[in-house]
Design an enzyme around this catalytic site. Structure first.
Site, PDB file in Angstrom:
ATOM      1  N   SER B  32       0.840  -1.196   0.000  1.00 35.15           N
ATOM      2  CA  SER B  32       0.000   0.000   0.000  1.00 35.15           C
ATOM      3  C   SER B  32       0.874   1.245   0.000  1.00 35.15           C
ATOM      4  O   SER B  32       2.093   1.174   0.103  1.00 35.15           O
ATOM      5  CB  SER B  32      -0.956  -0.021   1.190  1.00 35.15           C
ATOM      6  OG  SER B  32      -0.240  -0.222   2.380  1.00 35.15           O
ATOM      7  N   CYS B  33       0.219   2.367  -0.094  1.00 36.97           N
ATOM      8  CA  CYS B  33       0.880   3.671  -0.189  1.00 36.97           C
ATOM      9  C   CYS B  33       1.951   3.807   0.881  1.00 36.97           C
ATOM     10  O   CYS B  33       1.693   3.478   2.024  1.00 36.97           O
ATOM     11  CB  CYS B  33      -0.161   4.771  -0.004  1.00 36.97           C
ATOM     12  SG  CYS B  33       0.518   6.436   0.081  1.00 36.97           S
ATOM     13  N   PRO B  34       3.142   4.286   0.576  1.00 40.10           N
ATOM     14  CA  PRO B  34       3.577   4.867  -0.702  1.00 40.10           C
ATOM     15  C   PRO B  34       4.323   3.893  -1.602  1.00 40.10           C
ATOM     16  O   PRO B  34       4.899   4.295  -2.598  1.00 40.10           O
ATOM     17  CB  PRO B  34       4.544   5.950  -0.234  1.00 40.10           C
ATOM     18  CG  PRO B  34       5.243   5.305   0.934  1.00 40.10           C
ATOM     19  CD  PRO B  34       4.193   4.457   1.607  1.00 40.10           C
ATOM     20  N   MET B  35       4.347   2.592  -1.228  1.00 39.18           N
ATOM     21  CA  MET B  35       5.295   1.677  -1.850  1.00 39.18           C
ATOM     22  C   MET B  35       5.102   1.430  -3.354  1.00 39.18           C
ATOM     23  O   MET B  35       6.086   1.268  -4.066  1.00 39.18           O
ATOM     24  CB  MET B  35       5.322   0.355  -1.072  1.00 39.18           C
ATOM     25  CG  MET B  35       6.063   0.485   0.245  1.00 39.18           C
ATOM     26  SD  MET B  35       7.680   1.262  -0.025  1.00 39.18           S
ATOM     27  CE  MET B  35       8.354   1.294   1.604  1.00 39.18           C
ATOM     28  N   ASP B  59      -3.427  -1.803  -4.685  1.00 37.67           N
ATOM     29  CA  ASP B  59      -3.782  -0.582  -3.965  1.00 37.67           C
ATOM     30  C   ASP B  59      -4.716   0.271  -4.830  1.00 37.67           C
ATOM     31  O   ASP B  59      -4.302   0.770  -5.874  1.00 37.67           O
ATOM     32  CB  ASP B  59      -2.485   0.185  -3.649  1.00 37.67           C
ATOM     33  CG  ASP B  59      -2.759   1.572  -3.074  1.00 37.67           C
ATOM     34  OD1 ASP B  59      -3.895   1.814  -2.622  1.00 37.67           O
ATOM     35  OD2 ASP B  59      -1.829   2.401  -3.078  1.00 37.67           O
TER      36      ASP B  59
END
Lengths: 194, 100
Positions: B32-35, B59
């Site tokens: 999930s964010c920011p990956m 995501d």
């Protein structure tokens, strides 16, 4: 029919001896080109002041920082007060969620203030983080350091908290203060206080 | 320009990667964010100009985030995005071209 002809004055100006209109245009074009090359070539910059050391407040600076870095931006995160704990090797994995002060918690504040409630709230959040495959604080710090985000530890609060330079992760910049932070913010396109 | 995407694909979904002949596929499913953007940037750095990378994410925010990444970064061209249902979950495909 109009007899209003102000153009005579402007023509007369050219003979007075100052730079001609053409020369002035050339100068301005050169200045404009300089300014353009500066703005085009310089990467954008973001400076974040991270002041909080709770688990939930540790995330936003690191998430925004690593993302801006992925944009190719220059990023500085200046950690001060409780924000220092994010960079502290022994404390970073142990950041707590506060059960008090958040009306959205599943228990009323009067109960949240009881002993053990912070630990319980923290456990719940850690489980959610694991279940959702959300990056851990440690992973985000690694990402930031690997991608060139400048992580700074405020000198004054480091001393206030009795932390040593060695307490922080390798790659963290120490020995910096408010002047450094302002110098960074003055040139930054985005400045955030979290 | 690559000649892309004539797809009003009809009932059968196209097999992945064929439309854009991606040089690289990056699987960020589960992250999930920011990956998704962070990993995409890492992989993107190793591509050559004109290469196309396919990013596969779960995501839901990645649709907007990859648009923002393209919007802010020179050399990133988002060719297309697509949401597909796979094994009961939504999967988001992003095709990104390195233009410089």
């Amino acid at each position: 029919m109009s007899t209003d002809t102000p153009s005579g004055e402007a023509e007369a100006d050219g003979d007075v001896g100052g730079p001609s209109v053409e020369e002035r245009i050339d100068e301005l074009e050169a200045e404009l080109a300089d300014l353009r090359s500066e703005t085009v070539n310089d990467p954008k910059r973001m400076t974040i002041i991270a002041t909080k050391g709770t688990l939930d407040m540790a995330y936003p600076p690191l998430i925004l920082g690593s993302t801006a870095s992925a944009f190719g931006w220059d990023v500085t995160i200046f950690h001060t007060f409780w924000g220092l704990d994010i960079l502290h090797k022994d404390k970073t994995d142990d950041l707590k969620l506060s059960a008090v002060g958040n009306p959205n918690m599943p228990v009323p504040n009067v109960l949240a203030a009881l002993p053990g409630m912070d630990a319980m709230a923290t456990k719940m959040m850690e489980k959610k983080i694991a279940d959702n495959d959300t990056a851990t604080i440690g992973e985000l710090i690694d990402t930031c350091l690997q991608t060139g985000v400048e992580l700074q530890a405020c000198q004054m609060t480091q001393e206030l908290m009795d932390y040593e330079e060695d307490d922080f992760f390798d790659g963290v910049t120490t020995g910096v203060g408010a002047a450094t932070a302002i110098d960074d913010m003055a040139d930054a396109d985005i400045q955030l206080m979290i | 320009m690559i000649d892309v995407h004539q797809s009003d694909a009809g009932p059968t979904p196209l097999p992945m990667s064929t439309e854009y002949s991606a040089n690289e596929t990056l699987d960020v499913k589960g992250l999930s964010c920011p990956m998704p953007v962070v990993k995409a940037k890492e992989a993107f750095d190793n591509l050559e100009p004109d290469d196309v990378m396919e990013v596969v994410a779960t995501d839901p925010g990645s649709i907007a985030d990859f648009e923002a990444w393209e919007n802010r970064v020179d050399g990133v061209e988002l060719l297309d995005q697509e949401e597909r249902e796979e094994g009961g979950e939504s999967v988001y495909y992003h095709w990104v071209k390195k233009t410089e």
